[in-house]
Design an enzyme around this catalytic site. Structure first.
Site, PDB file in Angstrom:
ATOM      1  N   GLY A   1      -1.476   6.078   2.040  1.00 27.11           N
ATOM      2  CA  GLY A   1      -2.253   5.747   3.227  1.00 27.11           C
ATOM      3  C   GLY A   1      -1.840   6.583   4.416  1.00 27.11           C
ATOM      4  O   GLY A   1      -0.872   7.355   4.368  1.00 27.11           O
TER       5      GLY A   1
ATOM      6  N   GLU B   1       0.320   0.697  -6.289  1.00 27.76           N
ATOM      7  CA  GLU B   1       1.190   0.193  -5.224  1.00 27.76           C
ATOM      8  C   GLU B   1       1.896  -1.081  -5.662  1.00 27.76           C
ATOM      9  O   GLU B   1       3.112  -1.226  -5.492  1.00 27.76           O
ATOM     10  CB  GLU B   1       0.372  -0.062  -3.956  1.00 27.76           C
ATOM     11  CG  GLU B   1      -0.047   1.208  -3.236  1.00 27.76           C
ATOM     12  CD  GLU B   1      -0.978   0.950  -2.070  1.00 27.76           C
ATOM     13  OE1 GLU B   1      -1.087   1.832  -1.204  1.00 27.76           O
ATOM     14  OE2 GLU B   1      -1.604  -0.132  -2.023  1.00 27.76           O
TER      15      GLU B   1
ATOM     16  N   LYS C   1      -2.750  -4.764  12.785  1.00 26.42           N
ATOM     17  CA  LYS C   1      -2.755  -5.278  11.415  1.00 26.42           C
ATOM     18  C   LYS C   1      -2.159  -6.681  11.310  1.00 26.42           C
ATOM     19  O   LYS C   1      -2.205  -7.288  10.241  1.00 26.42           O
ATOM     20  CB  LYS C   1      -1.980  -4.324  10.501  1.00 26.42           C
ATOM     21  CG  LYS C   1      -2.481  -2.881  10.525  1.00 26.42           C
ATOM     22  CD  LYS C   1      -3.922  -2.771  10.094  1.00 26.42           C
ATOM     23  CE  LYS C   1      -4.447  -1.358  10.204  1.00 26.42           C
ATOM     24  NZ  LYS C   1      -3.771  -0.400   9.327  1.00 26.42           N
TER      25      LYS C   1
END
Length: 319
Positions: free
Chosen positions: A113, A191, A209
Site C-alpha cells: 500500500g 497480508e 483511518k
C-alpha cells in the site's frame, strides 16, 4: 498521567513522552512531543507537538519547511519540524516504524500500500547503508516484492521462514481495540497469511483511518474464487452478522475489467451504512461460506498503531 523527559547536550532538542492508560480496552496512548532543551519542561504539559524524526529532515521536501523561527520561540520551532502533506505524513510513520521496530537479524513482513511503501523504502535504505544486517523479508504482494528487489532486500517465503519477528503494514480502518479493515489495495490474503505469523504487527496510518466502528468509511473486501462468484456474493449479503448494517456488494473492477488478485481470485467489496456490530461473528460467518478465500477483517492481530496527523505522530499500543 505520567511524564518523563530526556535531552541531549549534543542536540538543541529533547523529547517529552506523555503516557496514559484509559478505558477497559487497555490501550496505552503515547503522545510524542519535541521541545527546546533549554525550556522548562512544565511549559509543555498538556500540549501536543510534532514528532521529531530520528532521520534527517532533509529527507522531506523543502516545500513544507516554514520560515526560520526565532531562537527562543518553541512554538515556531515545533511548526518548523511539522510535515503537512499526506505523502510526508505517510513517509514519517513508515520511517518511524522501521527505525523503532526493525533490528539486525530479523525476519520481517513487508506490507502493501501507499503507506507501507515508505517502510519498504526505509528498510532498503538502512540495508544499503549497513545500518541493519542479516535481514530477510517476506513481501505481501507482487508489487511489494518488486519494490523490495529494487532495494536489494533479501526475500524469503513462509515455507522456509514460518515465524516472523515483525510485520509492518498500513490499514484502511482502525478501531479503538486495534481491530482492522484491510485489503482495499487488493492484497488481503497474502497480508493476512504473513502477518498472522508475526510476533509483532505494527500498523502505520494517518488519523483519518481511526474509526468508532469498522465498515463505515468504504469497502470491506472479500476475496472469492472466480467460480460461481455471483452465488458467493449473494451468500455474503445474507450473513446474519450483517443484519441491520444495510449492506451492499459490488464486484471489484479496474480499468473496466474484473480485478484479479495476485492469487488469481476476484474481490467482492462490501459496503455498510452502519458499523458491523459483532466483528468476531462476522469473521466466522464470512470464512464459513464456501467460495470465500479470505476477508478483510483483521481482528486481534495488531500490537502497535503509529498514527500521523496535522499535530504530529502518536503511538497506540495494545496491552
Amino acid at each position: 498521567m505520567t511524564s518523563s523527559f530526556r535531552s541531549s547536550s549534543s542536540s538543541r532538542y529533547g523529547f517529552a513522552f506523555y503516557s496514559c492508560r484509559y478505558g477497559k480496552n487497555k490501550l496505552q496512548q503515547t503522545l510524542v512531543c519535541c521541545y527546546k532543551s533549554n525550556l522548562q519542561s512544565s511549559a509543555l504539559i498538556g500540549k501536543t507537538c510534532s514528532f521529531l524524526p530520528s532521520y534527517s529532515q532533509s529527507s522531506f521536501s523543502s516545500s513544507t519547511r516554514k520560515s526560520q523561527p526565532q531562537e527562543n520561540d518553541a512554538t515556531a520551532r515545533t511548526l518548523h519540524m511539522q510535515v503537512t502533506s499526506t505523502e510526508e505524513l505517510k513517509k514519517a510513520v513508515g520511517y518511524k516504524a522501521v527505525d523503532d521496530h526493525i533490528q539486525s537479524g530479523m525476519v520481517v513482513g513487508l506490507g502493501t500500500g501507499s503507506t507501507a511503501y515508505y517502510a519498504v523504502e526505509r528498510l532498503g535504505q538502512k540495508i544499503k547503508n549497513g545500518q541493519v544486517v542479516d535481514i530477510v523479508a517476506i513481501p505481501t504482494s507482487t508489487k511489494t516484492e518488486q519494490q523490495a528487489k529494487s532495494w536489494g532486500i533479501p526475500l524469503v517465503t513462509l515455507d522456509t521462514h514460518p515465524a516472523l519477528d515483525v510485520a509492518i503494514d498500513g490499514a484502511d480502518e482502525v478501531d479503538s481495540q486495534l481491530n482492522l479493515v484491510k485489503g482495499r489495495g487488493g492484497a488481503l490474503l497474502r497480508e493476512k497469511m504473513v502477518e498472522v505469523e508475526a510476533r509483532k504487527l505494527v500498523i502505520i496510518v494517518d488519523e483519518s483511518k481511526l474509526v468508532s466502528g469498522l465498515g463505515i468509511t468504504g469497502a470491506m473486501p472479500v476475496e472469492v474464487t472466480p467460480f460461481c462468484w455471483k452465488r458467493t456474493m449473494r451468500r455474503l449479503l445474507d450473513i446474519e452478522a450483517f443484519q441491520g448494517c444495510q449492506v451492499s456488494a459490488k464486484l471489484r473492477q479496474e480499468n473496466d475489467q474484473i480485478y484479479i488478485t495476485d492469487n488469481h481470485n476476484y474481490i467482492v467489496d462490501l459496503f455498510f451504512q452502519k458499523p458491523i456490530p459483532d466483528l468476531m461473528l462476522a469473521a466466522r460467518q464470512l470464512i464459513d461460506i464456501v467460495g470465500v478465500v479470505e476477508h478483510g477483517l483483521f481482528l486481534n492481530m495488531a500490537d502497535i498503531c503509529i498514527v500521523s496527523g496535522k499535530d504530529g505522530i502518536r503511538v497506540i499500543e495494545k496491552k
